[in-house]
Design an enzyme around this catalytic site. Sequence first.
Site, short mmCIF file in Angstrom:
data_model
loop_
_atom_site.label_atom_id
_atom_site.label_comp_id
_atom_site.label_asym_id
_atom_site.label_seq_id
_atom_site.Cartn_x
_atom_site.Cartn_y
_atom_site.Cartn_z
N ASN A 42 -40.83 -33.11 2.46
CA ASN A 42 -41.32 -32.75 3.80
C ASN A 42 -41.09 -33.90 4.78
OD1 ASN A 42 -43.78 -33.24 2.02
ND2 ASN A 42 -44.89 -33.09 3.93
N ASP A 43 -42.08 -34.47 5.38
CA ASP A 43 -41.88 -35.35 6.54
C ASP A 43 -40.91 -36.53 6.31
OD1 ASP A 43 -44.11 -33.81 6.92
OD2 ASP A 43 -45.48 -35.48 7.22
N SER A 103 -47.70 -39.56 4.70
CA SER A 103 -46.73 -40.03 5.69
C SER A 103 -47.10 -41.34 6.36
CB SER A 103 -46.54 -38.97 6.77
OG SER A 103 -45.76 -37.94 6.23
N ASP A 162 -51.15 -40.64 8.80
CA ASP A 162 -49.79 -40.75 9.35
C ASP A 162 -49.63 -41.91 10.33
OD1 ASP A 162 -49.63 -38.38 7.91
OD2 ASP A 162 -49.82 -37.10 9.67
C1 FRU Z 1 -47.32 -33.19 7.79
C2 FRU Z 1 -48.25 -33.72 6.72
C3 FRU Z 1 -48.83 -35.07 7.08
C4 FRU Z 1 -49.17 -35.67 5.75
C5 FRU Z 1 -48.03 -35.16 4.90
C6 FRU Z 1 -48.37 -34.90 3.46
O1 FRU Z 1 -46.38 -32.29 7.30
O2 FRU Z 1 -49.28 -32.78 6.46
O3 FRU Z 1 -49.92 -35.02 7.97
O4 FRU Z 1 -49.24 -37.05 5.77
O5 FRU Z 1 -47.56 -33.97 5.50
O6 FRU Z 1 -47.22 -34.58 2.72
#
Ligand code: FRU
Length: 488
Positions: A42-43, A103, A162
């Site tokens: 993901n991120d 993140s 984050d």
């Molecule tokens: C965004 C998120 C962040 C978090 C991460 C976990 O997509 O929810 O806020 O740190 O993904 O994978």
Amino acid sequence: MKQSSKDMHQQAYERMKEYKQTVASDPYRLHYHVMPPVGLLNDPNGFVYYKNQYHLFYQWNPFAAEHGAKFWGHYISDDLVHWKVAPIALAPDEWYDKNGCYSGSAVVHEDKMYVFYTGNVKDTDGNRESYQCLAISEDGIHFEKKGPVIHVPDGYTAHFRDPKVFCENNHWYMVLGAQTEAETGEAVMYTSLDLENWSFQGTLAGSGHHGLGDFGYMWECPDLFSLDGKDILLVCPQGLDPEGFKYQNVFQSGYFAGKFDDDSGAFQHGEFVELDRGFDFYAPQTTEDAKGRRLLFGWMGNAEEDGATQPTVKHEWIHAMTLPRELEWKDGRLLQHPVEELRKLREDEVKHEDVVVVGQDVKLEGVAGNVFELELKVKEWNAAWLNLQIGDSRIQYDQSSETFTFERRSFSEERSLESRHCVLKELTSVRIFKDTSSVEIFINGGKEVFSSRVFDGADANEVAFSADRDGKVVLDVRKWNVKRVTDY
Ligand code: FRU
């Protein structure tokens, strides 16, 4: 018992090896986008230029094509388009990050790379704890965890995460995504002189601040930077209701432009503008490189599209990054341009000048396929609408209603049609990057962008233009094949 870091890294590498063939045999594997070697991505995290190379980390569950306790996977590149898999940077192997190294970001200080991330912890009752943690690297490859540097302050829930760190006038700043105890979303600010001791400065922006009304129950992945004289806060609010063409995805991603006062910590800003109007865009992160460019990667995915709905899951992987984009602030808005290095991947140019589109399907010699870059310049517009079929997807610009539309087949079994729109006064140019299972559309020099995953039928390779019968559109069309650069 605590699992040793070595064991966790080893297990992830073994899984990569075990499923290499399964992953590689997927026809939807992308040719020029960053993807996970196996599992879920993901991120984008820790995007930074360090010792003459670009480093891109990412949220990674190596063990399944679904969310879980996240690692930081790592890619390195000399040029933003050829990426090599680097050793795992962080594994969730400490008490303060055992349910995920969530993140965060990276900065360079005295030749070392400092990464900040959120340690996600869930107790046996499922309650969440969050710690903002630091890890340091002297070579950009091996990281030494230093543990938590920030605990959740009073007034906020454990949805506090984050960290994005940057330097301004010899001060370090950190913006964080947060939820107040009243369940409103905010971006908050910390400052530091040494990257280890941080002090809470308060709210930077959020529901109920600086003229903003109710604006979501949680804000994720903030990023703050100056660009061409503007201060820009990127943020991902959760909990906005759809409003006309706006806020159609489950969670949003956009920016506030304004002025950040680094003395008072106040941020006066305008309204929220979505960065991307497609189905799959979230949690973008930027960095500045040695050329002074503000570069962005986004996650080409969205929270509601996990699990069984995507066909790549059968091949043990899911999700990808967008292409890298360069940001520009111009005429009161943020423009996104595919980075110029992407031109290096072009081959077999096909050029058609003064293509006249009237009525029926117009197909052009050499303009077809499922991996290409396509550039359209509108030379003459005299029509109510223009359509462009790309495999199973369709782009439409309807001048009479000033609406740009992207339509794709949904990932559900019925593969029903679904669309996203934006208001557009005129159409002057379109640049389309089609990969095996994605489309990114840059409209009018990056004023609007639509990013989406698409899972077309195996022979959906056609590209066809049409316009209304009474109209006429004249286009210059250029098309290139794009070299495959993903070999993992
Ligand atoms: C965004 C998120 C962040 C978090 C991460 C976990 O997509 O929810 O806020 O740190 O993904 O994978």
